[in-house]
Design a protein around this motif. Structure first.
Motif, PDB file in Angstrom:
ATOM      1  N   ILE A   1       1.023  -1.193  -0.069  1.00 36.23           N
ATOM      2  CA  ILE A   1       0.047   0.093   0.099  1.00 36.23           C
ATOM      3  C   ILE A   1       0.991   1.074  -0.099  1.00 36.23           C
ATOM      4  O   ILE A   1       2.065   1.229   0.682  1.00 36.23           O
ATOM      5  CB  ILE A   1      -0.837   0.030   1.102  1.00 36.23           C
ATOM      6  N   PRO A   2       0.669   2.345  -0.855  1.00 35.10           N
ATOM      7  CA  PRO A   2       1.390   3.387  -0.674  1.00 35.10           C
ATOM      8  C   PRO A   2       1.380   4.340   0.763  1.00 35.10           C
ATOM      9  O   PRO A   2       0.582   3.754   1.546  1.00 35.10           O
ATOM     10  CB  PRO A   2       0.527   4.410  -1.620  1.00 35.10           C
ATOM     11  N   SER A   3       2.667   4.798   0.837  1.00 34.93           N
ATOM     12  CA  SER A   3       2.918   5.307   2.263  1.00 34.93           C
ATOM     13  C   SER A   3       1.848   6.728   2.341  1.00 34.93           C
ATOM     14  O   SER A   3       1.162   7.213   1.418  1.00 34.93           O
ATOM     15  CB  SER A   3       4.438   5.640   2.218  1.00 34.93           C
ATOM     16  N   LEU A   4       2.208   7.100   3.622  1.00 29.62           N
ATOM     17  CA  LEU A   4       1.412   8.366   3.951  1.00 29.62           C
ATOM     18  C   LEU A   4       1.873   9.789   3.139  1.00 29.62           C
ATOM     19  O   LEU A   4       1.104  10.617   2.788  1.00 29.62           O
ATOM     20  CB  LEU A   4       1.333   8.548   5.559  1.00 29.62           C
ATOM     21  N   GLU A   5       2.963   9.587   2.871  1.00 29.20           N
ATOM     22  CA  GLU A   5       3.434  10.636   1.996  1.00 29.20           C
ATOM     23  C   GLU A   5       2.732  11.107   0.882  1.00 29.20           C
ATOM     24  O   GLU A   5       2.244  11.968   0.186  1.00 29.20           O
ATOM     25  CB  GLU A   5       5.119  10.530   1.707  1.00 29.20           C
ATOM     26  N   ARG A   6       2.484   9.748   0.309  1.00 29.17           N
ATOM     27  CA  ARG A   6       1.765   9.975  -1.285  1.00 29.17           C
ATOM     28  C   ARG A   6       0.231  10.301  -1.019  1.00 29.17           C
ATOM     29  O   ARG A   6      -0.345  11.063  -1.706  1.00 29.17           O
ATOM     30  CB  ARG A   6       1.923   8.426  -1.959  1.00 29.17           C
ATOM     31  N   ASN A   7      -0.205   9.898   0.170  1.00 28.88           N
ATOM     32  CA  ASN A   7      -1.464  10.278   0.680  1.00 28.88           C
ATOM     33  C   ASN A   7      -1.811  11.668   0.873  1.00 28.88           C
ATOM     34  O   ASN A   7      -2.718  12.563   0.466  1.00 28.88           O
ATOM     35  CB  ASN A   7      -1.991   9.340   1.564  1.00 28.88           C
ATOM     36  N   THR A   8      -0.827  12.184   1.539  1.00 29.63           N
ATOM     37  CA  THR A   8      -0.852  13.529   2.016  1.00 29.63           C
ATOM     38  C   THR A   8      -0.765  14.595   0.755  1.00 29.63           C
ATOM     39  O   THR A   8      -1.580  15.643   0.586  1.00 29.63           O
ATOM     40  CB  THR A   8      -0.282  13.902   3.116  1.00 29.63           C
ATOM     41  N   ILE A   9       0.263  14.249  -0.045  1.00 26.84           N
ATOM     42  CA  ILE A   9       0.278  14.996  -1.324  1.00 26.84           C
ATOM     43  C   ILE A   9      -0.962  15.181  -2.101  1.00 26.84           C
ATOM     44  O   ILE A   9      -1.267  16.102  -2.622  1.00 26.84           O
ATOM     45  CB  ILE A   9       1.566  14.462  -2.127  1.00 26.84           C
TER      46      ILE A   9
END
Length: 610
Positions: free
Chosen positions: A337-345
């Motif tokens: 699953i993608p990391s939070l960095e990608r989600n928040t961007i």
């Protein structure tokens, strides 16, 4: 029988009867809202049954301990001294022998017997509490060792028990009993019948494939999947569907010669840290288990990673996005699953496109996932000049910061959305970011839904991926054109893939969730590492080395996106934003679609429904 024990057993029987009644209603219910209500009632009764079972076991142990105590007290009484020998001499030797037996031998035998019982009881308690493990006893492969006992832990199974309490058709119950007794032909026949009756049950398919492996006495490797069945049945079933589909695909392929099987062990961590740690400790002791898919929630993954690291057991998480994962010295952790960095961007760019420069963020301060998401948001908001009023309030009113700051805590059992909305309005806020935890607390998701329903219709709301659920769809008109949710995958983007077509066939048209996809990818990563790229017999260490190899890659659900890892993280991560529309394609009347979909694309999507 003890009155308390009898009462508990009667209540458990009533719970089971009610569970079956509600389960049968849920299977036939066509109204989505009533269907969800039934699911929630079933989950509550499921938890009640588990609590009853624990109380019954505890009561039995108390009664046994009292019985042993009474026996020990009886044996501690000194025997009366023998009376003087006044009988004729010819009977003396016989009576002396009888006295020797009665006074010496029988008490000694009795004490030895009580000691054995006490030791057995102690071992049983230790096993129950997860503090004592027998190596290679869980989910053995009959080809390798036909004399190994079956599972000794209640929350783990390869087919010896159903972990979805009460959800057992008669055929499934009999099939599981046959599996437990090593009668694999009968187990296969019965479980195949269950598959025809309830094709959307992934536990049945996994047990069926495990039984087929045992029947053929095929050499097999074993992996485990750990899911929060007791507390989050919806997500657990989705993850199990992804793993079951990967196992089914592998076993149906002919390219691996000589033929090797793949067994799957299911474990229920109940979204509870202590239970997750107990299960992790058990799994690392089972040396034939080569890898673990799990855990779902970041908070549990963070608390178990040292156990897997020490036991040199690979874990691949389909749901943990915390920024604290992985650490530089984590060599056995991977995630699909993608990391939070990608989600928040993705969240920040969406808000920027809506010309939002001030937001209120609602989160759970006791959840690592929720806090990590907020920390990443702060950094990205700063880069894009977006203010968080929670942070402004903390700076402006240092003495009374908690007077207002607690308004935005989703874990607060006394959460009042009206107060938070009133305060946000006064600060000129027109957008909320909501970050509930992954189901590890009681109030987070519940308070999030209350907030969404109470919010003004012109507010923009962006949610973290735990909101990608059926419950969110059932908010209906309250979320159309207002809410967008981050997700690692959305069905429409690969709806024509082999994965999507097979999923429709296996689960009879059930909508595919992102957790089924990331779990399928996790299973495919392990399968391809185990069976394709390792020439010698795989071990935990060479499996880890293979996954960490920069040249390793695997194909997953999205055939256009190759899976590769960098320091445990999935490379070239892709995060989608999903919005909710009315849909005749969905059993709930509403569906998630990519946020960028325009009216024409939505019409085409709707016209494709069968």
């Amino acid at each position: 029988m003890d009155d308390q024990l009898k009462y508990l057993q009667e209540q458990l029987a009533k719970d089971r009867k009610l569970w079956n009644e509600l389960y049968n209603q849920e299977r036939c219910e066509t109204n989505p809202r009533r269907n969800l209500q039934l699911k929630q009632e079933i989950e509550q009764i499921n938890q009640n049954m588990k609590d009853r079972e624990k109380q019954i076991e505890q009561r039995k142990q108390e009664l046994k301990a009292k019985e042993n105590q009474l026996q020990n007290q009886g044996n501690s009484v000194e025997p009366s001294p023998p009376k003087p020998d006044v009988l004729p001499r010819e009977k003396n030797s016989i009576i002396n022998i009888n006295r020797y037996i009665n006074v010496i031998i029988r008490p000694l035998v009795k004490r030895l017997l009580i000691g054995c019982i006490s030791i057995g009881l102690l071992l049983a308690i230790l096993v129950f509490q997860g503090r004592f493990y027998f190596s290679n006893t869980i989910c053995p492969n009959r080809k390798n060792n036909s004399n190994i006992n079956l599972s000794i832990v209640k929350s783990l199974s390869c087919g010896e028990k159903s972990l979805i309490s009460g959800s057992i058709l008669n055929d499934k119950s009999q099939g599981i009993e046959a599996y437990k007794n090593n009668d694999y032909p009968t187990a296969i026949k019965l479980l195949e019948t269950v598959r025809n009756k309830e094709p959307n049950d992934p536990e049945t398919l996994i047990y069926l494939n495990n039984a087929r492996i045992e029947k053929e006495e095929t050499q097999a490797y074993t992996i485990a999947v750990v899911v929060p069945i007791s507390s989050n049945l919806y997500t657990s079933l989705q993850i199990l569907r992804g793993v079951a589909q990967a196992q089914e695909k592998f076993l149906s392929e002919e390219k691996y010669q000589p033929k090797i099987g793949l067994k799957v062990l299911i474990a229920d961590d109940a979204n509870d840290v202590k239970e997750a740690q107990k299960i992790a400790s058990i799994l690392v002791e089972q040396k034939h288990i080569l890898a673990v898919i799990g855990h779902y929630a970041s908070d549990l993954t963070l608390k178990t990673r040292d156990i897997y690291e020490k036991g040199e057991l690979v874990s691949v998480s389909p749901g943990s996005t915390s920024a604290e994962l992985p650490r530089p010295n984590d060599h056995f952790f991977f995630r699909t699953i993608p990391s939070l960095e990608r989600n928040t961007i993705a969240v920040v760019r969406y808000l920027e496109s809506k010309k939002i420069n001030k937001v209120a963020v609602f989160y759970n301060p006791s959840s690592n996932f929720s806090k990590s998401f907020l920390d990443k948001l702060k950094k990205n908001f700063s880069d894009f000049n977006i203010d968080i009023i929670n942070e402004l309030e903390e700076k402006e009113k240092e003495k009374d910061k908690y007077k207002y700051f607690h308004l935005f805590h989703l874990s607060n059992p006394f959460f009042k959305p009206s107060k938070a909305i009133k305060y946000a309005n006064a600060k000129g806020v027109k957008a909320f970011v909501v970050i509930p935890d992954g189901g590890t607390t009681d109030y987070s998701l519940r308070n999030t839904f209350k907030l969404i329903k109470a919010s003004p219709k012109d507010f923009v709301i962006v949610g973290a991926n735990p909101l990608f659920t059926d419950e969110t769809l059932l908010l209906g008109e309250d979320v159309i054109d207002r809410l967008v949710v981050t997700t690692p995958w959305i069905q429409t983007t690969v709806s024509q893939s082999n994965f999507a077509n097979k999923a429709k066939e296996l689960w009879q048209g059930r909508e595919i969730s992102p957790w089924a996809v990331t779990a399928y990818d996790a299973a495919e990563v392990l399968i391809q590492a185990l069976f394709t790229n390792i020439k010698e017999k795989p071990t935990r260490l060479n499996l880890r080395d293979n996954l960490a190899n920069p040249n390793f890659y695997a194909k997953g659900a999205d055939e256009t996106d190759i899976i590769k890892f960098e320091n445990g993280n999935r490379k070239k991560e892709k995060v989608e934003l999903a919005k909710i529309i009315k849909s005749k394609c969905s059993e709930f009347g509403y569906s998630f679609v990519p946020e960028e979909y325009q009216e024409q694309q939505i019409k085409q999507l709707e016209s494709s429904c069968n």
